[in-house]
Design a protein around this motif. Structure first.
Motif, PDB file in Angstrom:
ATOM      1  N   HIS A 210      -1.854   2.530  11.745  1.00 37.83           N
ATOM      2  CA  HIS A 210      -2.167   2.848  10.319  1.00 37.83           C
ATOM      3  C   HIS A 210      -1.396   3.805   9.622  1.00 37.83           C
ATOM      4  O   HIS A 210      -0.814   5.031   9.952  1.00 37.83           O
TER       5      HIS A 210
ATOM      6  N   ASP B  11      -1.402   5.772   6.046  1.00 35.75           N
ATOM      7  CA  ASP B  11      -2.342   6.195   5.287  1.00 35.75           C
ATOM      8  C   ASP B  11      -1.756   7.176   4.277  1.00 35.75           C
ATOM      9  O   ASP B  11      -2.008   8.607   4.488  1.00 35.75           O
TER      10      ASP B  11
ATOM     11  N   HIS C 289     -15.393   8.490 -11.075  1.00 30.45           N
ATOM     12  CA  HIS C 289     -14.927   9.076  -9.986  1.00 30.45           C
ATOM     13  C   HIS C 289     -14.810  10.599 -10.087  1.00 30.45           C
ATOM     14  O   HIS C 289     -15.431  11.455  -9.259  1.00 30.45           O
TER      15      HIS C 289
ATOM     16  N   GLN D 118     -15.014   6.746  -2.923  1.00 26.47           N
ATOM     17  CA  GLN D 118     -13.736   6.649  -2.585  1.00 26.47           C
ATOM     18  C   GLN D 118     -13.290   5.402  -3.466  1.00 26.47           C
ATOM     19  O   GLN D 118     -13.998   4.232  -3.771  1.00 26.47           O
TER      20      GLN D 118
ATOM     21  N   ARG E 298      -9.993   2.941  -3.730  1.00 34.61           N
ATOM     22  CA  ARG E 298      -8.888   2.337  -3.208  1.00 34.61           C
ATOM     23  C   ARG E 298      -7.897   1.868  -4.157  1.00 34.61           C
ATOM     24  O   ARG E 298      -8.220   0.934  -5.112  1.00 34.61           O
TER      25      ARG E 298
ATOM     26  N   THR F 108      -5.575  -0.331  -5.311  1.00 34.00           N
ATOM     27  CA  THR F 108      -4.791  -1.464  -4.945  1.00 34.00           C
ATOM     28  C   THR F 108      -4.208  -2.402  -6.259  1.00 34.00           C
ATOM     29  O   THR F 108      -4.602  -2.132  -7.444  1.00 34.00           O
TER      30      THR F 108
ATOM     31  N   GLU G  53       0.486   2.814  -3.332  1.00 36.21           N
ATOM     32  CA  GLU G  53      -0.586   1.787  -3.394  1.00 36.21           C
ATOM     33  C   GLU G  53      -1.286   1.769  -2.025  1.00 36.21           C
ATOM     34  O   GLU G  53      -0.757   2.142  -0.995  1.00 36.21           O
ATOM     35  N   ASN G  54      -2.456   1.328  -2.092  1.00 35.04           N
ATOM     36  CA  ASN G  54      -3.423   1.296  -0.944  1.00 35.04           C
ATOM     37  C   ASN G  54      -3.975   2.383  -0.527  1.00 35.04           C
ATOM     38  O   ASN G  54      -4.577   2.408   0.424  1.00 35.04           O
ATOM     39  N   GLY G  55      -3.285   3.753  -1.164  1.00 30.96           N
ATOM     40  CA  GLY G  55      -4.193   4.818  -0.762  1.00 30.96           C
ATOM     41  C   GLY G  55      -5.392   5.206  -1.377  1.00 30.96           C
ATOM     42  O   GLY G  55      -5.806   4.335  -2.359  1.00 30.96           O
ATOM     43  N   ALA G  56      -6.050   6.140  -0.978  1.00 30.79           N
ATOM     44  CA  ALA G  56      -7.469   6.370  -1.313  1.00 30.79           C
ATOM     45  C   ALA G  56      -7.554   7.636  -2.343  1.00 30.79           C
ATOM     46  O   ALA G  56      -6.770   8.523  -2.113  1.00 30.79           O
TER      47      ALA G  56
ATOM     48  N   GLU H 251     -10.007  10.328  -3.378  1.00 29.29           N
ATOM     49  CA  GLU H 251     -11.032  10.905  -2.828  1.00 29.29           C
ATOM     50  C   GLU H 251     -11.020  12.593  -2.557  1.00 29.29           C
ATOM     51  O   GLU H 251     -11.645  13.145  -1.760  1.00 29.29           O
TER      52      GLU H 251
END
Length: 255
Positions: A25, A27, A198, A205, A207, A209, A244-247, A249
């Motif tokens: 993973h 992240d 948000h 959360q 994402r 993308t 990219e693809n990070g969250a 939050e």
């Protein structure tokens, strides 16, 4: 520079039936920063800056030249990885974003500059004179894009005065100042609405993308995203950036 933290988990664990699970993973954790409540005095005020998924506002402010009676910021795009070292992502073409204002701008006006490391021209000067020329060019490009029925420009360099911030109706609590994904400024209402909700605490959360932003503005390239915003009634600009693809939050300050 605030360094992007990367959690790289590569380990083996057991499932409920005793079989092995191989987990790999990557992240990236977003990098977050708040500007000071009252920007530093002077003609050119850096409100926020990001480079390759990390915040770098103090480093960019230090590059502002105050000699000669007029402040200006000179950037060599090909050497950003040296000027803003350590390089947050060696071998990857990165995007620099800078949110700034001049001391005689309207109270809440902001200006945005962003460029990829391989954009042309490679040497960029931000000053009152170049900002005026860039604004005229940006308006002409926007008018041309509108006439063609296209969306936001995907050029590798943008420089201009931002129009009024996006707010979710009269009761909105957050002003979205600018969103940049890869080499593209994002202005799609569905995206801005989710981000505003948000930050106001009504959405969990998010994402980051290609699907969320609506399309891939830079195919086959690893992209970063940057969001500049502030709460209504506050002068404090907040910025969050990541890959990219990070969250998204992180809790936000309302001061």
């Amino acid at each position: 520079m605030t360094q992007l933290t990367v959690q790289d988990l590569d380990h083996t664990s057991k499932s409920e039936d005793g079989s092995e699970l191989h987990l790999t993973h990557l992240d990236p954790i977003p990098s977050y920063e708040e500007s000071i409540s009252a920007p530093r005095p002077g003609s050119l005020q850096i409100l926020g800056a990001t480079f390759g998924g990390v915040t770098c506002t103090p480093q960019i402010q230090k590059l502002v030249d105050t000699e000669g009676g007029g402040e200006r910021l000179t950037l060599d795009l090909r050497r950003l990885n040296v000027a803003l070292r350590p390089d947050p992502a060696p071998g990857v073409v990165k995007v620099l974003t800078v949110l700034y204002r001049f001391d005689d701008d309207a109270d809440l006006d902001t200006r945005l500059f962003y460029a990829t490391e391989d954009a042309n021209p490679s040497k960029v000067i931000i000053s009152r004179q170049t900002a005026a020329a860039a604004q005229a060019q940006a308006q002409a490009q926007r008018q041309s894009t509108s006439q063609r029925g296209g969306g936001a420009s995907s050029d590798k360099l943008f420089h201009g005065l931002l129009e009024r911030p996006w707010r979710a109706g009269p009761g909105g609590e957050v002003d979205i100042l600018a969103v940049v994904y890869g080499p593209r400024r994002v202005e799609a209402t569905p995206v801005l609405s989710v981000l505003a909700n948000h930050f106001e605490g009504r959405w969990g959360q998010v994402r980051m993308t290609n699907d969320f932003f609506g399309k891939d503005p830079w195919p086959y390239k690893r992209k970063t995203w940057t969001i500049y915003f502030r709460f209504v009634g506050s002068r404090r600009v907040q910025v969050v950036t990541g890959w990219e693809n990070g969250a998204l939050e992180i809790p936000w300050s309302r001061q």
